[in-house]
Design a protein around this motif. Structure first.
Motif, PDB file in Angstrom:
ATOM      1  N   ALA A   1       0.832  -1.197   0.000  1.00 15.55           N
ATOM      2  CA  ALA A   1       0.000   0.000   0.000  1.00 15.55           C
ATOM      3  C   ALA A   1       0.868   1.249   0.000  1.00 15.55           C
ATOM      4  CB  ALA A   1      -0.925  -0.009   1.215  1.00 15.55           C
ATOM      5  N   SER A   2       0.303   2.349  -0.507  1.00 17.11           N
ATOM      6  CA  SER A   2       1.022   3.617  -0.504  1.00 17.11           C
ATOM      7  C   SER A   2       1.048   4.195   0.903  1.00 17.11           C
ATOM      8  CB  SER A   2       0.359   4.598  -1.467  1.00 17.11           C
ATOM      9  OG  SER A   2      -0.972   4.848  -1.060  1.00 17.11           O
ATOM     10  N   THR A   3       1.995   5.074   1.158  1.00 17.81           N
ATOM     11  CA  THR A   3       2.087   5.763   2.441  1.00 17.81           C
ATOM     12  C   THR A   3       2.021   7.263   2.191  1.00 17.81           C
ATOM     13  OG1 THR A   3       4.504   5.798   2.353  1.00 17.81           O
ATOM     14  CG2 THR A   3       3.457   3.930   3.477  1.00 17.81           C
ATOM     15  N   THR A   4       1.395   7.991   3.121  1.00 16.68           N
ATOM     16  CA  THR A   4       1.220   9.437   2.961  1.00 16.68           C
ATOM     17  C   THR A   4       1.761  10.168   4.179  1.00 16.68           C
ATOM     18  OG1 THR A   4      -0.782   9.085   1.649  1.00 16.68           O
ATOM     19  CG2 THR A   4      -0.465  11.276   2.566  1.00 16.68           C
TER      20      THR A   4
ATOM     21  N   VAL B   1       2.927  11.320  -1.162  1.00 19.77           N
ATOM     22  CA  VAL B   1       2.390   9.964  -1.274  1.00 19.77           C
ATOM     23  C   VAL B   1       3.451   9.100  -1.948  1.00 19.77           C
ATOM     24  CG1 VAL B   1       0.529   8.513  -2.164  1.00 19.77           C
ATOM     25  CG2 VAL B   1       0.056  10.897  -1.507  1.00 19.77           C
ATOM     26  N   ARG B   2       3.948   8.119  -1.218  1.00 18.12           N
ATOM     27  CA  ARG B   2       4.961   7.220  -1.768  1.00 18.12           C
ATOM     28  C   ARG B   2       4.324   5.881  -2.134  1.00 18.12           C
ATOM     29  NH1 ARG B   2      10.298   8.457  -1.482  1.00 18.12           N
ATOM     30  NH2 ARG B   2      11.017  10.108  -0.082  1.00 18.12           N
ATOM     31  N   SER B   3       4.696   5.384  -3.303  1.00 18.58           N
ATOM     32  CA  SER B   3       4.152   4.103  -3.762  1.00 18.58           C
ATOM     33  C   SER B   3       5.159   3.465  -4.706  1.00 18.58           C
ATOM     34  CB  SER B   3       2.806   4.319  -4.476  1.00 18.58           C
ATOM     35  OG  SER B   3       2.996   5.065  -5.666  1.00 18.58           O
TER      36      SER B   3
ATOM     37  N   ARG C   1       6.964   4.987 -10.748  1.00 17.31           N
ATOM     38  CA  ARG C   1       8.329   5.159 -11.245  1.00 17.31           C
ATOM     39  C   ARG C   1       8.770   6.613 -11.359  1.00 17.31           C
ATOM     40  NH1 ARG C   1       8.534   0.753 -16.229  1.00 17.31           N
ATOM     41  NH2 ARG C   1       8.095  -1.111 -14.959  1.00 17.31           N
ATOM     42  N   SER C   2       7.830   7.545 -11.261  1.00 20.88           N
ATOM     43  CA  SER C   2       8.194   8.939 -11.473  1.00 20.88           C
ATOM     44  C   SER C   2       7.475   9.839 -10.471  1.00 20.88           C
ATOM     45  CB  SER C   2       7.825   9.370 -12.904  1.00 20.88           C
ATOM     46  OG  SER C   2       6.423   9.221 -13.098  1.00 20.88           O
ATOM     47  N   VAL C   3       7.856  11.120 -10.474  1.00 24.47           N
ATOM     48  CA  VAL C   3       7.251  12.103  -9.567  1.00 24.47           C
ATOM     49  C   VAL C   3       6.130  12.841 -10.297  1.00 24.47           C
ATOM     50  CG1 VAL C   3       7.641  14.218  -8.238  1.00 24.47           C
ATOM     51  CG2 VAL C   3       9.385  12.422  -8.284  1.00 24.47           C
ATOM     52  N   SER C   4       4.994  12.993  -9.623  1.00 25.54           N
ATOM     53  CA  SER C   4       3.922  13.834 -10.159  1.00 25.54           C
ATOM     54  C   SER C   4       3.546  14.860  -9.096  1.00 25.54           C
ATOM     55  CB  SER C   4       2.700  13.007 -10.557  1.00 25.54           C
ATOM     56  OG  SER C   4       1.958  12.619  -9.424  1.00 25.54           O
TER      57      SER C   4
ATOM     58  N   PRO D   1       8.148   7.738  -6.135  1.00 25.42           N
ATOM     59  CA  PRO D   1       8.571   6.356  -5.845  1.00 25.42           C
ATOM     60  C   PRO D   1       9.082   6.237  -4.408  1.00 25.42           C
ATOM     61  CG  PRO D   1       9.538   7.165  -7.897  1.00 25.42           C
ATOM     62  CD  PRO D   1       8.939   8.347  -7.215  1.00 25.42           C
ATOM     63  N   ARG D   2       8.964   5.050  -3.847  1.00 21.51           N
ATOM     64  CA  ARG D   2       9.430   4.827  -2.475  1.00 21.51           C
ATOM     65  C   ARG D   2      10.932   5.062  -2.329  1.00 21.51           C
ATOM     66  NH1 ARG D   2       5.346   2.438   0.160  1.00 21.51           N
ATOM     67  NH2 ARG D   2       3.800   1.281  -1.061  1.00 21.51           N
ATOM     68  N   TRP D   3      11.671   4.742  -3.377  1.00 20.56           N
ATOM     69  CA  TRP D   3      13.128   4.776  -3.274  1.00 20.56           C
ATOM     70  C   TRP D   3      13.725   6.161  -3.477  1.00 20.56           C
ATOM     71  CZ3 TRP D   3      14.721   6.735  -7.827  1.00 20.56           C
ATOM     72  CH2 TRP D   3      13.914   6.511  -8.942  1.00 20.56           C
ATOM     73  N   LEU D   4      12.941   7.125  -3.925  1.00 20.10           N
ATOM     74  CA  LEU D   4      13.481   8.434  -4.290  1.00 20.10           C
ATOM     75  C   LEU D   4      13.772   9.280  -3.041  1.00 20.10           C
ATOM     76  CD1 LEU D   4      14.176   9.953  -6.897  1.00 20.10           C
ATOM     77  CD2 LEU D   4      11.963  11.105  -6.706  1.00 20.10           C
ATOM     78  N   ALA D   5      14.956   9.868  -2.962  1.00 21.75           N
ATOM     79  CA  ALA D   5      15.354  10.676  -1.808  1.00 21.75           C
ATOM     80  C   ALA D   5      14.537  11.963  -1.731  1.00 21.75           C
ATOM     81  CB  ALA D   5      16.837  11.026  -1.902  1.00 21.75           C
ATOM     82  N   ILE D   6      14.336  12.436  -0.504  1.00 19.08           N
ATOM     83  CA  ILE D   6      13.592  13.673  -0.283  1.00 19.08           C
ATOM     84  C   ILE D   6      14.232  14.835  -1.042  1.00 19.08           C
ATOM     85  CG2 ILE D   6      13.048  15.448   1.443  1.00 19.08           C
ATOM     86  CD1 ILE D   6      11.103  13.206   1.486  1.00 19.08           C
ATOM     87  N   GLY D   7      15.555  14.855  -1.065  1.00 19.03           N
ATOM     88  CA  GLY D   7      16.245  15.939  -1.771  1.00 19.03           C
ATOM     89  C   GLY D   7      15.868  16.017  -3.237  1.00 19.03           C
TER      90      GLY D   7
END
Length: 240
Positions: free
Chosen positions: A3-6, A23-25, A28-31, A44-50
């Protein structure tokens, strides 16, 4: 599928401290989506906050411009006084409300406005409850047959049509071919409610917003895409 996390975060954009929903899930990309009352970032879950915040800064001008547009155009929540002589929203217009005593609770639309008959005292809570029930019945009687008619015209029937109380969207269509319509569509001008219905019918053919989706929608309900800003002005109702 996980499930996604918010979560809610803040970032400084153009000298303004902005809150946004992250919202992380497994995407594959940022919207980035700017709504009437929120900025929603899907990543994506793996993408750094920066990296996420770099994307926000790159689109800062658009984000702040869109927020300003919403502040100018988004209609406020509809919160009538729920008493005689008040006005309530129906089919895009403010309609006067009147009350009378009777043997049973009832709501009728006539040439003078909306008439609420109550079997007990005309307390605001009773009036509100009766009108909300009437709005729901009106939505069932108007929106569902309209959806069936539009789907017939498009050439594909939904598996089912139901009303929803969703707070974030006017309608939806799932992979099974079920269409859900927000009951608040009965409060909109009929032509904008039709746009939402047609949009969900088009999803019976394409469960995305690709060029093929818009071409399909245009074939049986032209002009919907051009009227999206007009619909957006009513988005405040979704929080009601």
């Amino acid at each position: 599928m996980t499930a996604s996390t918010t979560s809610v975060r803040t970032i400084a954009l153009q000298n303004t401290l902005l809150s946004y929903q992250l919202v992380r899930s497994s995407r594959r990309s940022v919207s980035i989506r700017v709504e009437a009352d929120a900025v929603v970032v899907k990543a994506p879950r793996w993408l750094a906050i920066g990296e996420i915040e770099t994307a926000l800064r790159e689109r800062a001008a658009w984000i702040m411009r869109t927020i300003a547009w919403w502040r100018r155009h988004a209609r406020p929540l509809v919160k009538p006084a729920w008493q005689p002589e008040a006005e309530v929203l129906y089919r895009g217009a403010m309609v006067p409300l009147s009350t009378q005593q009777g043997r049973r609770d009832d709501v009728q639309r006539d040439l003078l406005g909306i008439r609420v008959t109550t079997s007990s005292s005309a307390e605001p809570m009773t009036i509100e409850q009766n009108v909300r029930q009437w709005w729901w019945r009106e939505a069932e009687n108007a929106l569902m047959p309209r959806t069936t008619m539009m789907a017939t015209r498009a050439g594909r029937a939904p598996v089912g049509i139901r009303l929803s109380r969703a707070r974030g969207q006017w309608g939806s269509c799932n992979a099974r071919g079920e269409i859900l319509l927000n009951w608040r569509l009965i409060l909109l001008p009929p032509e904008l409610a039709d746009d939402v219905i047609a949009h969900e019918v088009a999803h019976l053919f394409e469960l995305n917003h690709s060029s093929r989706f818009w071409a399909t929608l245009e074939t049986f309900h032209p002009g919907t895409r051009q009227r999206r800003k007009a619909l957006a002005e009513w988005a405040g109702l979704l929080r009601e």
